[in-house]
Write an enzyme that holds these catalytic residues in place. Structure first.
Site, mmCIF file in Angstrom:
data_model
loop_
_atom_site.group_PDB
_atom_site.id
_atom_site.type_symbol
_atom_site.label_atom_id
_atom_site.label_comp_id
_atom_site.label_asym_id
_atom_site.label_seq_id
_atom_site.Cartn_x
_atom_site.Cartn_y
_atom_site.Cartn_z
ATOM 1 C CE LYS A 1 5.440 1.598 3.741
ATOM 2 N NZ LYS A 1 6.392 1.333 4.850
ATOM 3 C CE1 TYR B 1 5.055 -0.379 0.740
ATOM 4 C CE2 TYR B 1 4.223 1.417 -0.620
ATOM 5 C CZ TYR B 1 5.216 0.892 0.181
ATOM 6 O OH TYR B 1 6.361 1.612 0.440
#
Ligand code: NAI
Length: 381
Positions: free
Chosen positions: A167, A163
């Site tokens: 991101k 993640y």
């Protein structure tokens, strides 16, 4: 002040079936924007699929008098989502890349599949929808794109390697699109939100979640989507009423003289200076980033050794001071031949009286060359 509106504008909000995306869609629609409510309708981990999430939000918007259509494609298929906007509203002005899932796991245990699905939904999805809308925005000379990153990506977080990477990749994508879109009036900004949603409900206590409503994030997103907002390439942290802009900060650093070899011991010796933020700059472009590096290349240093820095030495100002008294003046006058003709009182006075021969102040600080002519052997009485 009249309220800022989006009449005539068309927005795509991805992952708008719940959480933050739903609130972004409701906020834009309430101000006259036509909205494509995209949502795959899967679980927080990205399993399954359903049309009900997007449909519900479309119903909410229509019930409030707004215009909206649903789209159930995965963000990986950006072209289909943009096509929904074109088919129903004829264009697209705004893209809010918001859809997201989590597959949290420590890096040691993470599988390639867990890495891949997060990259696909977050990074590929943000690229895919933006890429399909890009030619339309370029053609019409107008566009607003908001990307959604996370504090986890900016600062790092245990158990979220997949993640965090996706991101921060989104931020890199946004920064590049902001540069490429600037001349076409396409502005691209990124938010790092904190809000109650199904993604955060398992990691935060209910009393805290009550204070972190998506309604406190959407006003910033809507402003970044508005034609009056000239911000681009911005990164904002937002949540619970707090809104702030982030930027890069670079220490003044240390420049080893270009062309002079240095090794890891030299780096270790300068570590304090290299990491000292008491003096810093805030580069915003690659040009500003490269400036101190290229400065060393374009202005080669003089060199030196570990004890003497010739570049520093060259900056030093050379100040020479000298003093002279009557005796020095008489000697100087003799030296330049003032007593050569004992009958020439005008010259002789420089030998006997405390007078300064006109050339003395400048000659006294420089070597006397050529040497003065010899004085006559007999001194005048
Ligand atoms: P959420 O789970 O409530 O909303 C995400 C929505 O995206 C869901 O409705 C889901 O069905 C949809 N979605 C998932 N995969 C999709 C796909 N492939 N295609 C289309 N739609 C898909 O979560 P939340 O919290 O509203 O998250 C929104 C965004 O904000 C995400 O990108 C998340 O990573 C980000 N974010 C949220 C934070 C928070 O505090 N809630 C913190 C930092 C970032």
């Amino acid at each position: 002040m009249s309220e800022l509106r989006f009449d005539g504008r068309v927005a795509i909000v991805t992952g708008a079936g719940g959480g933050l995306g739903r609130q972004h869609a409701l906020t834009l629609a309430a101000r006259g924007c036509k909205v494509v409510v995209n949502d795959l309708g899967g679980s927080a981990h990205g399993d399954g699929k359903s049309s009900s999430a997007a449909d519900k939000v479309v119903e909410e918007i229509r019930a409030a008098g707004g215009e909206a259509v649903a789209n159930y494609d995965s963000v990986e298929n950006g072209a289909a989502i943009v096509q929904t906007a074109l088919d129903n509203f004829g264009t697209v002005d705004i893209v809010i890349n918001n859809a997201g899932i989590l597959r949290d796991v420590s890096f040691a245990k993470m599988t390639k599949a867990e890495w891949d699905i997060i990259q696909r939904v977050h990074l590929d999805g943000s690229m895919s929808v933006s890429h399909a809308a890009w030619p339309i925005m370029r053609e019409k000379g107008y566009g607003r794109i908001v990307m959604t990153t996370s504090a986890a990506g900016i600062y790092g977080n245990f158990g979220q390697a997949n993640y965090c990477a996706a991101k921060l990749g989104i931020l890199g994508l946004a920064n590049c699109l902001a540069e490429e879109g600037r001349s076409k009036n396409i502005f691209v900004n990124t938010i790092a939100p904190l809000a109650a949603s199904r993604l955060t409900e398992t990691i935060m206590p209910p009393e805290l979640l009550k204070l972190l409503q998506p309604e406190a994030v959407s006003p910033l997103v809507a402003w970044l989507c508005h034609e009056e907002c000239q911000e681009t390439k911005g990164l904002f942290e937002v949540g619970a009423g707090f809104i702030a802009k982030l930027r890069w900060e670079r220490t003044e650093g240390y420049s080893f003289p270009n062309g002079r070899a240095f090794n890891l011991d030299d780096v270790a010796k300068r570590w304090e200076k290299i990491t000292d933020f008491s003096a810093s700059t805030h580069p915003t472009t690659t040009t500003e980033s490269f400036a101190p590096i290229l400065d060393g290349v374009n202005n080669p240093k003089l060199g030196g050794n570990e004890f003497i820095d010739l570049d520093e030495a060259a900056k030093a100002e050379l100040v020479l001071e000298s003093k002279y008294d009557e005796r020095d003046l008489s000697l100087y006058a003799l030296g330049i031949g003032a007593a050569r003709n004992p009958l020439d009182k005008d010259e002789l006075k420089y030998v006997y009286e405390p007078r300064c021969p006109p050339t003395a102040p400048c000659r006294s600080s420089t070597p006397c060359w050529p040497p003065p002519r010899p004085a006559p052997s007999r001194c005048p009485a």
